[in-house]
Structures are given as structure tokens and as C-alpha cells.
Design an enzyme around this catalytic site. Sequence first.
Site, PDB file in Angstrom:
ATOM      1  N   ARG A 189       0.859  -1.191   0.000  1.00 18.54           N
ATOM      2  CA  ARG A 189       0.000   0.000   0.000  1.00 18.54           C
ATOM      3  C   ARG A 189       0.892   1.237   0.000  1.00 18.54           C
ATOM      4  O   ARG A 189       1.828   1.339   0.786  1.00 18.54           O
ATOM      5  CB  ARG A 189      -0.890  -0.015   1.238  1.00 18.54           C
ATOM      6  CG  ARG A 189      -1.845   1.174   1.432  1.00 18.54           C
ATOM      7  CD  ARG A 189      -2.506   0.970   2.786  1.00 18.54           C
ATOM      8  NE  ARG A 189      -3.631   1.819   3.090  1.00 18.54           N
ATOM      9  CZ  ARG A 189      -3.683   2.641   4.140  1.00 18.54           C
ATOM     10  NH1 ARG A 189      -2.635   2.769   4.952  1.00 18.54           N
ATOM     11  NH2 ARG A 189      -4.765   3.337   4.399  1.00 18.54           N
ATOM     12  N   GLU A 219      -9.333   7.023   5.851  1.00 23.11           N
ATOM     13  CA  GLU A 219     -10.005   7.162   7.148  1.00 23.11           C
ATOM     14  C   GLU A 219     -11.035   8.293   7.129  1.00 23.11           C
ATOM     15  O   GLU A 219     -10.976   9.241   7.912  1.00 23.11           O
ATOM     16  CB  GLU A 219      -8.987   7.358   8.271  1.00 23.11           C
ATOM     17  CG  GLU A 219      -8.108   6.125   8.492  1.00 23.11           C
ATOM     18  CD  GLU A 219      -7.202   6.226   9.704  1.00 23.11           C
ATOM     19  OE1 GLU A 219      -6.900   5.194  10.313  1.00 23.11           O
ATOM     20  OE2 GLU A 219      -6.769   7.355  10.045  1.00 23.11           O
ATOM     21  N   GLU A 231      -5.313  -0.987   8.100  1.00 23.40           N
ATOM     22  CA  GLU A 231      -4.184  -0.523   8.905  1.00 23.40           C
ATOM     23  C   GLU A 231      -4.206  -1.212  10.258  1.00 23.40           C
ATOM     24  O   GLU A 231      -5.259  -1.315  10.893  1.00 23.40           O
ATOM     25  CB  GLU A 231      -4.244   0.994   9.159  1.00 23.40           C
ATOM     26  CG  GLU A 231      -4.122   1.862   7.948  1.00 23.40           C
ATOM     27  CD  GLU A 231      -4.111   3.350   8.312  1.00 23.40           C
ATOM     28  OE1 GLU A 231      -3.879   3.672   9.500  1.00 23.40           O
ATOM     29  OE2 GLU A 231      -4.343   4.162   7.413  1.00 23.40           O
TER      30      GLU A 231
END
Length: 370
Positions: free
Chosen positions: A78, A169, A273
Site C-alpha cells: 500500500r 479514514e 491498517e
Amino acid sequence: MKIPGRIVKAALLLAAVALPAAMLTPTDAAAANSLTMLGADVSSAQRAIDLGAKYYDSSGTAKDPLDILKGAGVNYVRLRIWNNPASGYNNKAKVLAYAKQVKAKGLKLLIDFHYSDTWADPGKQYKPAAWSSHGISALQTDVYNYTYDVCNSLKSQGTTPDSVQIGNEINVGMLWDDGKVVNNSFTNLGLLLKSGYNATKACNSSTQVIIHTADADSDSNARWFYDGIKAQGVNWDITGLSYYCMWHGTLANMGSVVSDMKSRYGKDVIIAETAYPFTTSDADSTANSVTSGCLGYPLTWAGQGAEFTAVQNTARSAGAIGVFYWEPTWYAVTGNGWDPANIATSGDGWDNMAIFNWTGQVNPNVKWTP
């Protein structure tokens, strides 16, 4: 995860505990589905290497960190992308360059669009300076064009992204204030997410679109968000959640959220994450963002490995298809700081969360397992 914006949250939620890995039996894990996205976000590694950082495998041999991670089970990388960061790193040119190395190793690629010149997370979603005066109509075009351009540039050089995140997020939206969810209105956010989805699919129809929040701690919050965008007609392929046990509560709760997200929306789920400290000590003059751990997992190399294994076991058993460790390669290297506006001197608040110690030796206990 962003540095250092979670420090206050950490102080508030350190009472959260995790279940010991022993409570997740091998039989439980074996009975569940496999993790096919075994990931690592190595967005800081490119600059570290440029600065001369060395990485060593468990036998003490210096190697490319991508090779070391691949040897530990990683199959997916990522990379975050900022529009025009002052540091000159994590921008389009740098991501294109590093994507070639990622793909040359036989690894899959996830591009994490922040749609900002700096960190975007639940507490901040700053517009790129170039879009600062744009309203929602212009921003839809901005998101489409930028997403398509990055994706197509990657495709043109033979490194088509396997997946992308439309925002990072985005618990209460992105590109604030226009794309912020206010008074439960998802209208503007829905428009932006549709632009990003459509651009990605126009570039490459098989690239998977991830919508990522840090809502692994709360099923009600996750339902509020994903119900909200679904009601706007937003499409996505994978639901991405952040999970750090010191901030997001127990493993059991995370597993419940993952399971509900999968069943409620009929889409694959990943932990986009996660990370865990191996020490409370600090390698540089910048304070650590995380200074405590979770019950059952000491802040040691063994504890770090056990906690990451427990996260994978829990996610797998709950039906997730992937887990990504956030910034495992970001050990303290002078000049590789957290602030893109002052990268040379801002320091590293994540040095105790990396899986490499302060001289670049890998933690042999950290493994990614299908």
C-alpha cells in the site's frame, strides 16, 4: 493512521484491552477463510532508502525491504499519495517510481488517495491547496480527473493498481468542509466517492475500490457511515477498517464489526491498517505516538509478533480477506520525519511501531499468514 494526531485519542483509550492470542485456537483459524491480501504500507520506505537506510533480514543480511517483507509473507503493498506535498515524497512522481519496484517484486499494489497535500484522517481532511477555493461541483471534477490521471499513469507504465482507496479514514467525510458529513447528510460525500469510483473503473475495470474508515471500534459508527454512503448510491468493492488495539478496543469487538460489515453489505472486508509497539523507548527526539500496549501482549519483539498474529487470526475468523501493517519499515532515519512540510527535521513518532529496530534489523516474529 497519521502522525501525531492520534496521541490524544491514545491517552483517552488506553484502557481498551485485547484478547490474548491463545484464545484464538489454530482450529478456529483453520476453519475460517484465507487472507488473500497480506499487506504492508511502506510509504516512508522510499525516502528512507534514498537517505541511505539499510534493512536486514533475520539472518543479518542487508536486503531490499520489499524482499524482506515478501519473505515474511507480504504479497500486497500500500502506498499513500498526496497531491502536492512540500516534501516532494508520496507525490505522483514518487509513487510511479516506487510502483515499478513493487510490481517488479511480484507484489500487488494498493494506492491510498488522501486527496490532500498532507495527512488525512478522522480529525483532518484538508483540501489540496490547488483545490482550496473549489466548491462541490468543481471538486467532483477534481477527484475524477486526479484519480483517473494517477491510475492511468500507473497503467501506462505497466503497474496498474490492483486496488485503490477513495479517501483515507474518511469517518466523517473528505475534502472538508464541502465533503464533510454534517447533520447526517452524506449528499456531498456521496458525489465525491462516486467520482473516485467512476474514475477508477474508467481507468481499469478490474481495479478494486476500497472505502476506508477507522471504524473497527464501533459497529454503530460503521453502520452509520456505510449505510449513509449506500443510501447515496455509492458503489465500492471492499470495506476497509483501521484497527489499533490501543485505540480501537478488543479483538473480539473488531471481529464483530468485520463480520457485520461483511454480512450487512455483502462486500469483502480488510483491516487496512494495524500496528503494535515492540518497545516504549524512543529512537529520536520526536515523541512516540504510541507509548502503551494491550493486555496480553508485552511491548517486546515477541509481543509485537503475537499481537499481529492475533489481529490476523481474528480478522480471518470474522471473514476478512486481508490485513495491512501500517509503516513497518519506518524506523528512525534522520531526515525521514512525519511532517511533509518539514520532513528533514520533524522526526519519526513511529519508530517503536515499525517491525525493524533502530539499526534496521527485522523482527523475526512478525509474519503474514494466509
